[in-house]
Design a protein around this motif. Structure first.
Motif, PDB file in Angstrom:
ATOM      1  N   ALA A   9      38.116  32.550  44.326  1.00  0.00           N
ATOM      2  CA  ALA A   9      39.420  32.619  44.978  1.00  0.00           C
ATOM      3  C   ALA A   9      40.126  31.296  44.713  1.00  0.00           C
ATOM      4  O   ALA A   9      39.623  30.238  45.090  1.00  0.00           O
ATOM      5  N   ARG A  58      35.656  37.135  38.287  1.00  0.00           N
ATOM      6  CA  ARG A  58      36.364  38.055  39.187  1.00  0.00           C
ATOM      7  C   ARG A  58      37.238  37.194  40.092  1.00  0.00           C
ATOM      8  O   ARG A  58      36.735  36.532  40.997  1.00  0.00           O
ATOM      9  N   ARG A  60      40.783  36.166  42.359  1.00  0.00           N
ATOM     10  CA  ARG A  60      41.987  36.503  43.124  1.00  0.00           C
ATOM     11  C   ARG A  60      42.775  35.219  43.378  1.00  0.00           C
ATOM     12  O   ARG A  60      42.208  34.131  43.493  1.00  0.00           O
ATOM     13  N   VAL A  83      44.058  38.743  37.019  1.00  0.00           N
ATOM     14  CA  VAL A  83      43.933  38.156  38.352  1.00  0.00           C
ATOM     15  C   VAL A  83      44.399  39.144  39.410  1.00  0.00           C
ATOM     16  O   VAL A  83      45.448  39.786  39.262  1.00  0.00           O
ATOM     17  N   ASP A  84      43.652  39.247  40.505  1.00  0.00           N
ATOM     18  CA  ASP A  84      44.053  40.046  41.659  1.00  0.00           C
ATOM     19  C   ASP A  84      45.131  39.268  42.414  1.00  0.00           C
ATOM     20  O   ASP A  84      44.885  38.159  42.898  1.00  0.00           O
ATOM     21  N   THR A  85      46.342  39.838  42.526  1.00  0.00           N
ATOM     22  CA  THR A  85      47.462  39.146  43.171  1.00  0.00           C
ATOM     23  C   THR A  85      47.762  39.677  44.571  1.00  0.00           C
ATOM     24  O   THR A  85      48.822  39.404  45.126  1.00  0.00           O
ATOM     25  N   ASP A  87      46.827  38.717  47.382  1.00  0.00           N
ATOM     26  CA  ASP A  87      47.008  37.677  48.390  1.00  0.00           C
ATOM     27  C   ASP A  87      48.099  36.680  48.016  1.00  0.00           C
ATOM     28  O   ASP A  87      48.152  35.580  48.566  1.00  0.00           O
TER      29      ASP A  87
END
Length: 288
Positions: A9, A58, A60, A83-85, A87
Motif C-alpha cells: 500500500a 499487488r 494499491r 495499481v488499485d485506485t 483508495d
C-alpha cells in the motif's frame, strides 16, 4: 523463497508533472529558450506505486487528486500500470502539479504545488498485516505518522524531501530510504534501525544503526531522466526485501531497476517484472 510478490500500500502524492527539457538548468533570474514541454503522470507516491505494480507487486494507492481533468488522467495512468485506485480520493482542490526542468545530463530542478495532496485523509483506510506500507514526505507529516501508527506490518518511509522527523516516526520505521544528500540533512538517521542510502553512480548501501551491513555497485548507464529513478529503486527494494532476499541481493536488484529508470524519459517508466532483475544478479539469488 516464495515466487509471489507481496502486497504493497503506497500512501503518498499524486501529481501532474510538467517537464521542460532544456540544454541546461537556468540560474537565478535567467530565462532559457528552446526547451521541449511534456505532461506526464508523477508524484513520488504515484511513481512508487506504478513501479511496484509493474515489477509484479499487488499494489494499491492511497492518495488524493482533484475533481479535474488532470486528476482523472492520473487515475487512468495508475490503473494502466496495474495499481488499485480504490483508495484514491477525489477532492475539490486541484490535482497536485510539479514544475520540472531537466537538462541534457538528466539532472533536474523541481517545484511542487501540492494541491489535493495536502488534503489527504486516512479516515477509514485500513492496512493488512501482510501488506507493506510505503510512504514519502510529499504529503503532510501528520498523515505519514497516522499511516505508521495504523500499519501492523512492514512500514517503510522514503524520507524525501528531507525534513526533521519525530522520534516516534523513526522508531516505527522498519526501513528508511534516502539519497546521500537526504541522509546528511537528517542526522537522526544515523541511529535508525535500517536505512538504505543511494549514492547515484556509486551504488547503494544498507546501514543498521549507522553501521554499513551491505552495499551494491551501480551499473553504468546513459542518463536520460533521474526523476523516477529513486522511486523505482524504493519500490524494488521493498518488494525484494519482502520477498525474502538478503540485503546485498535486494540492493543489487533495486540498483538494476533504478538504472533502467534513468534511461527512460518518463517519471513512471516501463519496467520488467522483478524476476527479470533477479535473474541478472543470479546465481546468488534463488529465483524459483
Amino acid at each position: 523463497m516464495s515466487n509471489s510478490l507481496p502486497a504493497v500500500a503506497v500512501v503518498g502524492s499524486i501529481n501532474l508533472d510538467l517537464i521542460a527539457t532544456a540544454e541546461r538548468l537556468p540560474t537565478a533570474g535567467e530565462t532559457i529558450g528552446g526547451a521541449l514541454l511534456s505532461r506526464q503522470p508523477g508524484g513520488k507516491g504515484a511513481n512508487q506505486a506504478a513501479a511496484a505494480a509493474r515489477l509484479g507487486g499487488r499494489v494499491r494507492m492511497v492518495g488524493a487528486v482533484g475533481e479535474d481533468a488532470s486528476g482523472h488522467l492520473m487515475l487512468d495512468a495508475l490503473a494502466g500500470a496495474g495499481v488499485d485506485t480504490g483508495d484514491v480520493q477525489l477532492l475539490p482542490e486541484p490535482t497536485g502539479t510539479a514544475l520540472i526542468v531537466v537538462d541534457r545530463e538528466g539532472e533536474n530542478q523541481i517545484v511542487v504545488c501540492p494541491g489535493a495532496n495536502s488534503c489527504l485523509s486516512l479516515e477509514g483506510v485500513r492496512f493488512g498485516p501482510d501488506e507493506a506500507v510505503l510512504c514519502q514526505l510529499e504529503v503532510g507529516l501528520p498523515v505519514v505518522l497516522e499511516a505508521a501508527r495504523k500499519a501492523p506490518g512492514f512500514f517503510v518511509l522514503n524520507a524525501a524531501p528531507a525534513m526533521d522527523l519525530s522520534a516516534e516516526l523513526l522508531e516505527r520505521c522498519d526501513l528508511v530510504i534516502v539519497n546521500e544528500s537526504e541522509y546528511a540533512l537528517i542526522p537522526a538517521l544515523a541511529s535508525a534501525r535500517l536505512v538504505a542510502v543511494t549514492y547515484g553512480g556509486a551504488g547503494s548501501a544498507l546501514l543498521e544503526h549507522g553501521r554499513k551491513v551491505a552495499e551494491a555497485p551501480a551499473r553504468a548507464v546513459n542518463v536520460v531522466n533521474t526523476i523516477g529513478a529513486g522511486d523505482a529503486f524504493c519500490a524494488a527494494l521493498v518488494l525484494a526485501l519482502q520477498r525474502g532476499l538478503d540485503y546485498t541481493s535486494a540492493l543489487s536488484a533495486a540498483n538494476l531497476v533504478g538504472a533502467d529508470a534513468v534511461g527512460d524519459p518518463s517519471s513512471q517508466p516501463d519496467l520488467a517484472r522483478l524476476g527479470y532483475y533477479l535473474e541478472r544478479i543470479a546465481p546468488a539469488v534463488d529465483t524459483r
